[in-house]
Design an enzyme around this catalytic site. Structure first.
Site, PDB file in Angstrom:
ATOM      1  N   ARG A 135      46.159  43.525  43.732  1.00 28.74           N
ATOM      2  CA  ARG A 135      47.063  44.572  43.225  1.00 28.74           C
ATOM      3  C   ARG A 135      48.123  44.935  44.249  1.00 28.74           C
ATOM      4  NH1 ARG A 135      42.189  44.365  40.661  1.00 28.74           N
ATOM      5  NH2 ARG A 135      42.068  45.274  38.567  1.00 28.74           N
TER       6      ARG A 135
ATOM      7  N   GLN B   5      40.348  44.377  34.332  1.00 30.58           N
ATOM      8  CA  GLN B   5      41.415  43.367  34.230  1.00 30.58           C
ATOM      9  C   GLN B   5      42.252  43.604  32.980  1.00 30.58           C
ATOM     10  OE1 GLN B   5      39.184  39.731  34.532  1.00 30.58           O
ATOM     11  NE2 GLN B   5      38.832  39.998  36.728  1.00 30.58           N
TER      12      GLN B   5
ATOM     13  N   ASP C 282      29.793  43.474  39.661  1.00 32.69           N
ATOM     14  CA  ASP C 282      29.726  42.292  40.533  1.00 32.69           C
ATOM     15  C   ASP C 282      28.492  42.290  41.433  1.00 32.69           C
ATOM     16  OD1 ASP C 282      32.054  41.417  39.384  1.00 32.69           O
ATOM     17  OD2 ASP C 282      33.350  42.203  40.958  1.00 32.69           O
TER      18      ASP C 282
ATOM     19  N   LYS D 282      31.320  35.747  33.302  1.00 29.92           N
ATOM     20  CA  LYS D 282      31.855  35.767  34.665  1.00 29.92           C
ATOM     21  C   LYS D 282      32.055  34.327  35.143  1.00 29.92           C
ATOM     22  CE  LYS D 282      32.212  40.139  35.046  1.00 29.92           C
ATOM     23  NZ  LYS D 282      33.526  40.746  35.140  1.00 29.92           N
TER      24      LYS D 282
ATOM     25  N   ARG E 179      29.083  34.577  43.885  1.00 34.82           N
ATOM     26  CA  ARG E 179      28.157  35.713  44.033  1.00 34.82           C
ATOM     27  C   ARG E 179      26.700  35.263  43.887  1.00 34.82           C
ATOM     28  NH1 ARG E 179      31.753  39.690  45.020  1.00 34.82           N
ATOM     29  NH2 ARG E 179      33.584  39.734  43.652  1.00 34.82           N
TER      30      ARG E 179
HETATM   31  C1  S3P Z   1      37.918  42.777  38.588  1.00 31.36           C
HETATM   32  C2  S3P Z   1      37.321  43.352  37.501  1.00 31.36           C
HETATM   33  C3  S3P Z   1      35.964  43.035  37.042  1.00 31.36           C
HETATM   34  C4  S3P Z   1      35.185  42.283  38.119  1.00 31.36           C
HETATM   35  C5  S3P Z   1      35.985  41.200  38.765  1.00 31.36           C
HETATM   36  C6  S3P Z   1      37.227  41.788  39.419  1.00 31.36           C
HETATM   37  C7  S3P Z   1      39.288  43.202  38.950  1.00 31.36           C
HETATM   38  O1  S3P Z   1      36.049  42.199  35.903  1.00 31.36           O
HETATM   39  O2  S3P Z   1      33.998  41.763  37.583  1.00 31.36           O
HETATM   40  O3  S3P Z   1      35.227  40.540  39.752  1.00 31.36           O
HETATM   41  O4  S3P Z   1      39.737  42.933  40.076  1.00 31.36           O
HETATM   42  O5  S3P Z   1      39.944  43.811  38.094  1.00 31.36           O
HETATM   43  P1  S3P Z   1      36.275  42.801  34.441  1.00 31.36           P
HETATM   44  O6  S3P Z   1      37.645  43.341  34.342  1.00 31.36           O
HETATM   45  O7  S3P Z   1      36.066  41.638  33.519  1.00 31.36           O
HETATM   46  O8  S3P Z   1      35.213  43.828  34.282  1.00 31.36           O
END
Ligand code: S3P
Length: 427
Positions: free
Chosen positions: A15, A159, A311, A338, A384
């Protein structure tokens, strides 16, 4: 007490790179992790016109705002879902065109969750191959705004929220999202810190977020930041400590409450784990975490907490395998989408090592054992899983082989060396 640091937070780093390209002026980003996922975002942004000097782990200077261009060739997002989904939103908002693609694992992950709501905003995205999967083509859009959107995502996902917010902010289109869960809110915090007119709150009904561009000049302030250490990387070292390794103090870790569900579960298991807040970085709380070895009881949780520890479920499954009693994870069906089907692989690997583990549709039931565990682990290239079973492999008497130890570089290059310090290999 061992004093450690972990690489910068992967989610925040993606970000900061994107945000610095939208800001008016030069940004200085320190502490970006040199992880494969974050490098995929930096490479992609450069292909789209970002001027960035330097590279992680050294500082990266970004000249903003970038002169965004269409991508001449497909952008390879490698293993990074965050790169693919956030860039889909960014491109849709900027009206720029690119084909987004990824590795074999990323090509299996669902993209509808971002494609549908972006299309509902008027963006033009289409699947190049199989429906719902990468590669996707974001097509150019003539000038003019997207349509405003009020949205309740079906899956609680940072996300998804971030993709929509990037589309809204870059096209100055009103957006409201109500999310039943509490996924990480780094994008909201960052854009607000940079000057975007955003309101958000969290209550018993989940998260609410509103972006209202009326009267906003569209300017975002540049960043001068140190990315906090990744609490999701720290989780593996904390687990190593509580399972009998050295006591650790991990300095300068991100302690955003949407990311600290893992620490709460550890406390509920009776572990000696604590954190002290030390400050803030670009709207993100930061602090030190301490963990001491001890005995662990079982845990039980459901979907209400899952987004705040999504995670950390692989390492929680390993902790459950060494706790006294039976632990239960529910409401975690998202784990099947995932980097691998984490529920299936956790159950198969724990079972193969001799741990009683029942695979449920949306979770796992795991009976803790003190028995010596031996066998080989199939990670499916999932970083992971490699790190979670890596911790298990170091426990006294356990002999556990990991098929692809190098995949840890997706999020935590240097993981094996850090683990050597917390839980040295038995000689
Ligand atoms: C993330 C959001 C999570 C997470 C991923 C990183 C992010 O996923 O599991 O490792 O950086 O926005 P989801 O948006 O699918 O929950």
């Amino acid at each position: 007490m061992l004093e450690l640091r972990v690489p910068g937070d992967k989610s925040i780093a993606h970000r900061h790179l994107i945000g610095s390209g939208l800001a008016r002026g030069r940004s200085m980003l320190r502490g970006l992790p040199p992880s494969a996922d974050v490098m995929a975002t930096l490479r992609a942004l450069r292909e789209l016109g970002l001027e960035a000097i330097g590279g992680a782990p050294g500082p990266v200077e970004v000249k903003g705002p970038a002169s965004w261009n269409d991508a001449p060739a497909p952008i390879h997002c490698a293993n990074s879902g965050t790169t693919a989904r956030l860039l889909a939103g960014l491109l849709a908002g900027l009206g720029r065109s690119a084909e987004l693609d990824g590795d074999e694992s990323l090509r299996r992950r669902p993209m509808d969750r971002v494609v549908y709501p972006l299309q509902a905003m008027g963006a033009r995205l289409r699947y190049v191959g199989s429906r719902g999967r990468l590669p996707i083509l974001v097509e150019p859009r003539a000038s003019g705004s997207l349509r405003s959107l009020r949205y309740r995502p079906r899956v609680s996902s940072a996300q998804v929220k971030s993709a929509l917010l990037l589309a809204a902010v870059t096209s100055r289109t009103e957006l409201e999202i109500r999310d039943r869960g509490e996924p990480r809110d780094h994008t909201e915090r960052l854009l607000k810190h940079m000057g975007a007119p955003l309101s958000f709150s969290t209550g018993p009904e989940g998260q609410w977020m509103h972006f209202d561009p009326s009267g906003w000049d569209g300017k975002l302030r540049p960043l001068d930041t140190l990315v906090p250490g990744d609490v999701s990387s720290a989780a593996f070292l904390i687990a190593g400590a509580v399972l009998g390794g050295h006591s650790v103090r991990i300095r300068n870790v991100g302690l955003n409450p949407t990311r600290t569900g893992f620490l709460e579960i550890l406390n509920a298991m009776g572990a000696s784990v604590g954190s002290v807040a030390t400050g803030e970085a670009a709207g993100e709380p930061v602090g030190d975490v301490e963990a001491l070895p001890g005995t662990l009881g079982p845990f039980r949780f459901d979907g209400t907490v899952v987004p705040r520890l999504i995670d950390e479920i692989p390492i929680l499954a390993v902790l459950a395998a060494r706790a006294e009693g039976t632990s239960e994870i529910r409401g975690a069906g998202e784990l099947r989408h995932k980097e691998s089907d984490r529920l299936a692989l956790l159950a198969a690997n724990l079972g193969a090592l001799g741990v009683e583990c029942e695979e449920l549709e949306d979770g796992l039931r795991i009976r803790g054992t003190r028995a010596v565990l031996r066998g080989g682990v199939r990670t499916g290239g999932d970083h992971r899983l490699a790190m979670a079973f890596g911790v298990l492999s170091r426990l006294p008497g356990c002999r556990v082989g990991i098929d692809a130890p190098e995949c840890v570089a997706v999020s935590f290059p240097g993981f094996w060396e850090a683990l050597d310090r917390v839980l040295p290999k038995e000689s």
